[in-house]
Design a protein around this motif. Structure first.
Motif, PDB file in Angstrom:
ATOM      1  N   GLU A 152       1.060  -1.337  -0.029  1.00 23.02           N
ATOM      2  CA  GLU A 152       0.205   0.005  -0.081  1.00 23.02           C
ATOM      3  C   GLU A 152       0.616   1.192  -0.162  1.00 23.02           C
ATOM      4  OE1 GLU A 152      -2.348  -0.420   3.220  1.00 23.02           O
ATOM      5  OE2 GLU A 152      -3.674  -1.780   2.538  1.00 23.02           O
ATOM      6  N   GLY A 154       3.025   1.755  -1.805  1.00 28.67           N
ATOM      7  CA  GLY A 154       4.031   1.611  -3.201  1.00 28.67           C
ATOM      8  C   GLY A 154       5.364   1.560  -3.546  1.00 28.67           C
ATOM      9  N   ARG A 337      -1.677  -3.244 -12.371  1.00 31.23           N
ATOM     10  CA  ARG A 337      -2.256  -2.987 -11.238  1.00 31.23           C
ATOM     11  C   ARG A 337      -0.501  -2.829 -10.205  1.00 31.23           C
ATOM     12  NH1 ARG A 337      -7.155  -6.742 -11.822  1.00 31.23           N
ATOM     13  NH2 ARG A 337      -8.309  -5.759 -11.542  1.00 31.23           N
ATOM     14  N   GLY A 340       0.695   0.926 -11.087  1.00 31.99           N
ATOM     15  CA  GLY A 340       0.103   1.615 -10.580  1.00 31.99           C
ATOM     16  C   GLY A 340       0.514   1.619  -8.772  1.00 31.99           C
ATOM     17  N   ARG A 341       0.690   0.214  -8.888  1.00 30.24           N
ATOM     18  CA  ARG A 341       1.149   1.335  -6.490  1.00 30.24           C
ATOM     19  C   ARG A 341       2.376   1.592  -6.735  1.00 30.24           C
ATOM     20  NH1 ARG A 341      -0.469  -4.767  -6.987  1.00 30.24           N
ATOM     21  NH2 ARG A 341       1.551  -5.756  -6.269  1.00 30.24           N
ATOM     22  N   GLY A 343       4.178   3.434  -9.087  1.00 30.74           N
ATOM     23  CA  GLY A 343       3.822   5.370  -9.801  1.00 30.74           C
ATOM     24  C   GLY A 343       4.010   5.100 -10.994  1.00 30.74           C
ATOM     25  N   GLY A 379      -9.583   1.445 -14.293  1.00 31.38           N
ATOM     26  CA  GLY A 379      -8.798   1.957 -12.533  1.00 31.38           C
ATOM     27  C   GLY A 379      -7.981   2.223 -12.855  1.00 31.38           C
ATOM     28  N   ARG A 381      -3.611   3.304 -11.323  1.00 31.34           N
ATOM     29  CA  ARG A 381      -3.493   4.605 -10.737  1.00 31.34           C
ATOM     30  C   ARG A 381      -1.859   5.597 -12.243  1.00 31.34           C
ATOM     31  NH1 ARG A 381      -3.148   2.140  -4.906  1.00 31.34           N
ATOM     32  NH2 ARG A 381      -4.246   0.595  -4.494  1.00 31.34           N
ATOM     33  N   THR A 382      -2.173   4.786 -13.148  1.00 31.59           N
ATOM     34  CA  THR A 382      -1.500   5.700 -13.473  1.00 31.59           C
ATOM     35  C   THR A 382      -1.600   6.321 -14.865  1.00 31.59           C
ATOM     36  OG1 THR A 382       0.089   3.328 -13.635  1.00 31.59           O
ATOM     37  CG2 THR A 382       1.190   4.923 -12.530  1.00 31.59           C
TER      38      THR A 382
END
Length: 463
Positions: A152, A154, A337, A340-341, A343, A379, A381-382
């Motif tokens: 979580e 990252g 995913r 995304g975690r 970055g 979804g 994140r990046t």
């Protein structure tokens, strides 16, 4: 079976420097929390043999400077990477996990989060320590929570599976890492050698079997481990800023096709550049992940992380022109995913006639796998950048495409369904397949006019 080495030997093998973390203090009864007769003596003998006071050694380490020399791919290196390193000592009661092991692991993970460092685990364990009973088994929950908190935060987690890696150590630190590497010949399995069915196939309990099943990413020989870890740490700690740049088209075609059928022929041409050529042109170095962590792997989808020419990291998921199998979609979703975690922006290359539609694909969950990838991309994140480099076959291709940031090469097409299948569904004669291709408006310029793509590589949009 691979050669077994001590924790300190493993540390020296892969690092440039190492500084041990302070050992957490705490009272420990002479024969442990269960008053198991003889446990204290067994610990003392293990300490005498190994020079360690517990089954794990934790510290901070630097990776990279000695692995590549003074340059990387002709460029100045980006510098060494510091990480928290956890190394199991199998000679200490079989590398088993007890309460004091949990104390050390928790302190190591806490140090990693406090100082924003990735975690590398060199795993060699037989599982939980029986002399501490359920208190030992619950250390797995403790370790799993530390791993989840670190995820979580990252921060990357890399595991190396040594011989043996079994039980809870495999099911937490090993299989739970972002990237899992394994030494060839290592015993890797949840079930240890003394608790398996007598008729069990021994080949199923190996590092090779875990890689083939998509449960580990790669086999790395001992002499290549230092460089592999240095590369992975470099890639996972230096993300690119913003979206991944659109790759330039590599094919001979520079003008868009005149007809829909010409677009199909170009995309299906045997000599057209494929995913490997695009990845080789886009990255100076790259490292692959493999498998969906659900028992499957699809060689038709290449996933991993690479160093772009500006020295920053971009994640990639690239179809290789084959029907994509459920494991391929799940691996791509895993990649998106993970990126995304950490970055890291994502580049996807679309090239498939469609999702695999055989009976095995249905049994393996084709629909849910495609749905999972749609959800991962939606979804993300990046930023995700997509280039269609060949066939864009229906939803099996669209699942990998970035909404609002998809591009196409002049030798590609994207269609709701292949023209031949469309004609069949519409009950049109075979002679109308070419006309159907035109009606579907599948050429790159058609896709641009319809707003499906942003531009045709190497061209750029006007706004």
């Amino acid at each position: 079976m691979t050669e077994r080495i001590s924790a300190r030997e493993a540390i020296a093998l892969v690092t440039d420097s190492f500084a041990e973390l302070p050992v957490p203090e705490g009272e420990f009864p002479p024969d442990g929390p269960l008053s198991w007769e003889g446990y204290g003596d067994a610990r003392a003998r293990a300490a005498g043999r190994t020079g360690e006071e517990e089954s794990v050694v934790c510290g901070t380490a630097t990776f990279g400077t000695a692995s590549f020399g003074t340059t990387i791919d002709g460029r100045e290196p980006l510098g060494p990477v510091t990480a928290v390193l956890v190394a199991f000592e199998f000679g200490f009661l079989g590398g088993s996990l007890g309460e004091r092991t949990g104390d050390r692991l928790e302190a190591a993970y806490d140090h990693a989060r406090t100082h924003r460092l990735p975690v590398v685990s060199l795993v060699a364990t037989g599982g939980s320590r029986m002399q501490e009973g359920m208190l030992a088994l619950t250390q797995l929950q403790r370790v799993a929570r530390q791993s989840a908190l670190t995820r979580e935060a990252g921060l990357a987690q890399i595991a190396v599976l040594r011989d043996p890696t079994t039980g809870g150590g495999w099911a937490t630190l090993g299989a739970g890492a972002d990237v899992t590497l394994a030494l060839p010949g290592a015993q890797v399995a949840f079930a240890g050698s003394r608790v398996r069915p007598p008729d069990a196939d021994p080949a199923a309990y190996t590092a090779e079997a875990q890689v083939a099943a998509g449960s580990a990413d790669a086999l790395v020989p001992t002499d290549g481990l230092r460089e592999a870890l240095a590369l992975w740490l470099d890639l996972l700690t230096r993300p690119a800023a913003g979206a991944a740049p659109v790759p330039a088209a590599l094919g001979d075609a520079t003008d868009p096709p005149a007809t829909g059928w010409e677009a199909v022929q170009r995309a299906r041409a045997a000599g057209r550049p494929r995913a490997e050529a695009y990845l080789d042109a886009y990255f100076t170095r790259r490292a692959a992940i493999r498998g969906d962590r659900c028992g499957g792997a699809d060689d038709g989808v290449l996933c991993g992380f690479g160093r772009a020419h500006d020295g920053r990291t971009v994640a990639y998921a690239a179809q290789r022109g084959t029907p994509t199998r459920p494991a391929g979609y799940r691996t791509a979703a895993r990649l998106v995913r993970m990126a995304g975690r950490l970055g890291v922006p994502v580049l996807t290359l679309v090239d498939t006639p469609g999702a695999a539609n055989d009976a095995d694909a249905e049994r393996q969950g084709a629909g849910p796998a495609i749905a999972d990838l749609f959800a991962a991309v939606a979804g993300a994140r990046t930023p995700v950048t997509t280039l269609v480099i060949g066939e864009g076959g229906s939803g099996g291709a669209l699942a990998l495409a970035a909404p609002g940031n998809t591009w196409a090469t002049p030798d590609s097409y994207f269609s709701v369904i292949a023209p031949e299948a469309a004609a069949a569904i519409l009950k049109r004669p075979v002679g109308e397949v070419r006309a159907t291709a035109d009606r579907l408006r599948i050429r790159p310029q058609d896709l641009l006019d319809l707003g499906v793509i942003r531009g045709i590589s190497p061209y750029r949009p006007t706004s």
